[in-house]
Design a protein around this motif. Structure first.
Motif, PDB file in Angstrom:
ATOM      1  N   ALA A 307       0.830  -1.208   0.000  1.00  0.00           N
ATOM      2  CA  ALA A 307       0.000   0.000   0.000  1.00  0.00           C
ATOM      3  C   ALA A 307       0.862   1.255   0.000  1.00  0.00           C
ATOM      4  O   ALA A 307       0.495   2.283  -0.591  1.00  0.00           O
ATOM      5  CB  ALA A 307      -0.921  -0.006   1.220  1.00  0.00           C
ATOM      6  N   ASN A 308       2.022   1.177   0.629  1.00  0.00           N
ATOM      7  CA  ASN A 308       2.923   2.334   0.718  1.00  0.00           C
ATOM      8  C   ASN A 308       3.469   2.760  -0.642  1.00  0.00           C
ATOM      9  O   ASN A 308       3.920   3.895  -0.805  1.00  0.00           O
ATOM     10  CB  ASN A 308       4.079   2.017   1.667  1.00  0.00           C
ATOM     11  CG  ASN A 308       4.988   3.201   1.896  1.00  0.00           C
ATOM     12  OD1 ASN A 308       4.534   4.325   2.076  1.00  0.00           O
ATOM     13  ND2 ASN A 308       6.292   2.962   1.884  1.00  0.00           N
ATOM     14  N   LYS A 309       3.414   1.888  -1.635  1.00  0.00           N
ATOM     15  CA  LYS A 309       3.914   2.246  -2.966  1.00  0.00           C
ATOM     16  C   LYS A 309       3.094   3.367  -3.604  1.00  0.00           C
ATOM     17  O   LYS A 309       3.523   3.970  -4.582  1.00  0.00           O
ATOM     18  CB  LYS A 309       3.936   1.011  -3.869  1.00  0.00           C
ATOM     19  CG  LYS A 309       4.990  -0.005  -3.454  1.00  0.00           C
ATOM     20  CD  LYS A 309       4.844  -1.319  -4.171  1.00  0.00           C
ATOM     21  CE  LYS A 309       5.386  -1.273  -5.569  1.00  0.00           C
ATOM     22  NZ  LYS A 309       5.432  -2.617  -6.195  1.00  0.00           N
ATOM     23  N   SER A 310       1.926   3.641  -3.035  1.00  0.00           N
ATOM     24  CA  SER A 310       1.107   4.745  -3.546  1.00  0.00           C
ATOM     25  C   SER A 310       1.411   6.063  -2.837  1.00  0.00           C
ATOM     26  O   SER A 310       0.772   7.080  -3.117  1.00  0.00           O
ATOM     27  CB  SER A 310      -0.382   4.413  -3.387  1.00  0.00           C
ATOM     28  OG  SER A 310      -0.743   4.342  -2.018  1.00  0.00           O
ATOM     29  N   SER A 311       2.379   6.056  -1.914  1.00  0.00           N
ATOM     30  CA  SER A 311       2.762   7.297  -1.218  1.00  0.00           C
ATOM     31  C   SER A 311       3.571   8.204  -2.132  1.00  0.00           C
ATOM     32  O   SER A 311       4.260   7.726  -3.040  1.00  0.00           O
ATOM     33  CB  SER A 311       3.602   6.979   0.031  1.00  0.00           C
ATOM     34  OG  SER A 311       2.857   6.277   0.992  1.00  0.00           O
ATOM     35  N   TYR A 312       3.523   9.495  -1.872  1.00  0.00           N
ATOM     36  CA  TYR A 312       4.382  10.423  -2.592  1.00  0.00           C
ATOM     37  C   TYR A 312       5.832  10.183  -2.170  1.00  0.00           C
ATOM     38  O   TYR A 312       6.109   9.653  -1.099  1.00  0.00           O
ATOM     39  CB  TYR A 312       3.989  11.872  -2.298  1.00  0.00           C
ATOM     40  CG  TYR A 312       2.813  12.369  -3.119  1.00  0.00           C
ATOM     41  CD1 TYR A 312       2.092  11.516  -3.945  1.00  0.00           C
ATOM     42  CD2 TYR A 312       2.417  13.707  -3.070  1.00  0.00           C
ATOM     43  CE1 TYR A 312       1.025  11.974  -4.705  1.00  0.00           C
ATOM     44  CE2 TYR A 312       1.351  14.178  -3.817  1.00  0.00           C
ATOM     45  CZ  TYR A 312       0.653  13.300  -4.632  1.00  0.00           C
ATOM     46  OH  TYR A 312      -0.409  13.766  -5.378  1.00  0.00           O
ATOM     47  N   ILE A 313       6.744  10.615  -3.014  1.00  0.00           N
ATOM     48  CA  ILE A 313       8.167  10.370  -2.802  1.00  0.00           C
ATOM     49  C   ILE A 313       8.636  10.855  -1.431  1.00  0.00           C
ATOM     50  O   ILE A 313       9.391  10.171  -0.742  1.00  0.00           O
ATOM     51  CB  ILE A 313       8.995  11.044  -3.922  1.00  0.00           C
ATOM     52  CG1 ILE A 313       8.936  10.183  -5.204  1.00  0.00           C
ATOM     53  CG2 ILE A 313      10.443  11.264  -3.507  1.00  0.00           C
ATOM     54  CD1 ILE A 313       9.645  10.793  -6.393  1.00  0.00           C
ATOM     55  N   ASP A 314       8.188  12.047  -1.004  1.00  0.00           N
ATOM     56  CA  ASP A 314       8.737  12.634   0.218  1.00  0.00           C
ATOM     57  C   ASP A 314       8.254  11.953   1.495  1.00  0.00           C
ATOM     58  O   ASP A 314       8.825  12.171   2.572  1.00  0.00           O
ATOM     59  CB  ASP A 314       8.459  14.147   0.281  1.00  0.00           C
ATOM     60  CG  ASP A 314       6.993  14.480   0.071  1.00  0.00           C
ATOM     61  OD1 ASP A 314       6.227  13.609  -0.366  1.00  0.00           O
ATOM     62  OD2 ASP A 314       6.603  15.631   0.355  1.00  0.00           O
ATOM     63  N   THR A 315       7.204  11.111   1.420  1.00  0.00           N
ATOM     64  CA  THR A 315       6.732  10.385   2.607  1.00  0.00           C
ATOM     65  C   THR A 315       6.958   8.883   2.496  1.00  0.00           C
ATOM     66  O   THR A 315       6.669   8.141   3.438  1.00  0.00           O
ATOM     67  CB  THR A 315       5.230  10.638   2.836  1.00  0.00           C
ATOM     68  OG1 THR A 315       4.488  10.217   1.678  1.00  0.00           O
ATOM     69  CG2 THR A 315       4.957  12.112   3.100  1.00  0.00           C
ATOM     70  N   PHE A 316       7.471   8.434   1.383  1.00  0.00           N
ATOM     71  CA  PHE A 316       7.584   7.005   1.093  1.00  0.00           C
ATOM     72  C   PHE A 316       8.475   6.261   2.088  1.00  0.00           C
ATOM     73  O   PHE A 316       8.101   5.214   2.617  1.00  0.00           O
ATOM     74  CB  PHE A 316       8.115   6.834  -0.340  1.00  0.00           C
ATOM     75  CG  PHE A 316       8.408   5.415  -0.735  1.00  0.00           C
ATOM     76  CD1 PHE A 316       7.384   4.502  -0.929  1.00  0.00           C
ATOM     77  CD2 PHE A 316       9.720   4.990  -0.918  1.00  0.00           C
ATOM     78  CE1 PHE A 316       7.651   3.196  -1.300  1.00  0.00           C
ATOM     79  CE2 PHE A 316       9.996   3.690  -1.288  1.00  0.00           C
ATOM     80  CZ  PHE A 316       8.961   2.788  -1.481  1.00  0.00           C
ATOM     81  N   LEU A 317       9.658   6.784   2.369  1.00  0.00           N
ATOM     82  CA  LEU A 317      10.605   6.070   3.216  1.00  0.00           C
ATOM     83  C   LEU A 317      10.159   6.020   4.672  1.00  0.00           C
ATOM     84  O   LEU A 317      10.250   4.981   5.327  1.00  0.00           O
ATOM     85  CB  LEU A 317      11.997   6.696   3.106  1.00  0.00           C
ATOM     86  CG  LEU A 317      12.688   6.550   1.748  1.00  0.00           C
ATOM     87  CD1 LEU A 317      14.069   7.204   1.777  1.00  0.00           C
ATOM     88  CD2 LEU A 317      12.819   5.092   1.345  1.00  0.00           C
ATOM     89  N   SER A 318       9.685   7.144   5.196  1.00  0.00           N
ATOM     90  CA  SER A 318       9.259   7.169   6.599  1.00  0.00           C
ATOM     91  C   SER A 318       8.086   6.221   6.813  1.00  0.00           C
ATOM     92  O   SER A 318       8.001   5.539   7.845  1.00  0.00           O
ATOM     93  CB  SER A 318       8.894   8.589   7.030  1.00  0.00           C
ATOM     94  OG  SER A 318       7.888   9.140   6.199  1.00  0.00           O
TER      95      SER A 318
END
Length: 346
Positions: A307-318
């Motif tokens: 599900a996290n793969k749909s996050s924007y780049i700046d929040t993806f890692l956290s």
């Protein structure tokens, strides 16, 4: 816990004459077309609103932003990627390193001064300028792999750069980068990141400093412990009602009063992510529920990272790190009812 497949590294680092940290000469950054053993990614490591670009595109087609008050240049996306590559070669000198997978978003367009009054549809290529506000990349190291629950995991290093976190309207100052080392699940290309393999903010003034800081992250990472923690998730199972309780409480979490929220463990997934996790509990080909409705925490963790793969780049890692911490926390709640993660199961 992890396996080293003996292969010969194609590229070698270049040291500066002053014994500075390893740097790569501009002309030497030529990545192998595909390493052996062959690992083929079935999907991007992040999706959301991103597009894949090449390193040559960043070098040849994109301008580099500057700090406007002193016109000092920023560390470019391509320099970040090449510095990360140098750090990998420094810490893993005998391993195979794949070409980088680069994803970008938030395209910033501009035009040259001679095109000031030219209609947009009549602009020629030399009159257009562009750069990407946000960029994420990964390097896979396919000569270091592990297997969990039949899933092949490859050691992976990557980073994120977001120009929107910089004050480009001021003088040059410390620039911020996110950097990580972890494993990529090659069944789904989800990223598995732990706290000790992640640096949320690296502040540097130069690429030399950046290489030193990234090398420190790589050297301090404990892959055996990370793999053991992920392996242990297989030993914990949720019933359908327990999983449903987690989904429901996760939805409530985002609307809790601030005082109540502060005493609970952090959960960074939003309602959209939770809906995707609930849907994939039934439909995901690799990590869905068993016939009796049970699901082990390894599979639940992969539903979260999927599900996290749909996050924007700046929040993806956290969010990726948080998915791992949350899954470990639920395992503790299953063993100890006084765990603060027990709220999600109650």
């Amino acid at each position: 816990m992890y396996q080293k497949m003996e292969t010969e590294l194609t590229l070698k680092p270049v040291k500066s004459e002053q014994n500075a940290p390893i740097l790569l000469k501009q002309e030497s950054v030529v990545f192998p077309s595909r390493s052996t053993p062959k690992i083929v990614a079935k999907s991007p490591f992040i999706e959301a609103n991103t597009e894949e670009v090449s390193l040559s595109h960043l070098k040849e087609d994109c301008i580099i932003p500057v700090f406007t008050k002193d016109n000092e240049i920023t560390i470019s996306h391509q320099e970040f990627i090449e510095a990360a590559y140098a750090s990998i070669l420094k810490v893993f000198p005998n391993e195979v390193v794949d070409k980088p997978e680069i994803r970008t978003s938030h395209l910033i367009r501009g035009r040259t001064p001679d095109a000031l009054h030219v209609p947009a549809k009549e602009l020629t290529e030399h009159q257009r300028t562009m750069y990407y506000e946000r960029m994420a990349f990964i390097f896979r190291i396919p000569s270091i792999t592990a297997n969990i629950n039949g899933n092949l995991l490859a050691l992976t290093v990557g980073g994120v750069r977001a120009y929107n976190t910089e004050n480009l309207y001021n003088k040059k100052s410390f620039e911020k980068f996110k950097f990580f080392i972890g494993f990529q699940n090659m069944v789904c290309c989800n990223m598995c990141i732990s706290t000790d393999g992640y640096k949320d903010e690296i502040k540097v003034m130069s690429t030399s400093d950046l290489i030193i800081r990234m090398s420190n992250v790589l050297e301090n990472y404990l892959p055996d412990q990370h793999l053991k923690d992920m392996q242990d998730l297989q030993n914990y199972h949720l019933s359908e009602s327990q999983f449903a309780q987690i989904i429901g409480k996760s939805r409530l979490y985002n609307y809790l009063p601030k005082k109540e929220k502060l005493i609970l463990p952090e959960l960074l997934m939003n309602d959209g992510h939770i809906s995707t996790i609930a849907k994939d509990y039934y439909n995901d080909e690799s990590f869905c529920r068993q016939e009796n409705g049970d699901i082990n925490l390894w599979n639940m963790f992969n539903l979260f990272t999927g599900a996290n793969k749909s996050s924007y780049i700046d929040t993806f890692l956290s969010r990726g790190v948080n998915a791992f911490d949350f899954s470990k926390g639920i395992s503790k709640a299953l063993s100890y009812s006084n765990s603060n993660y027990a709220w999600f199961l109650s």
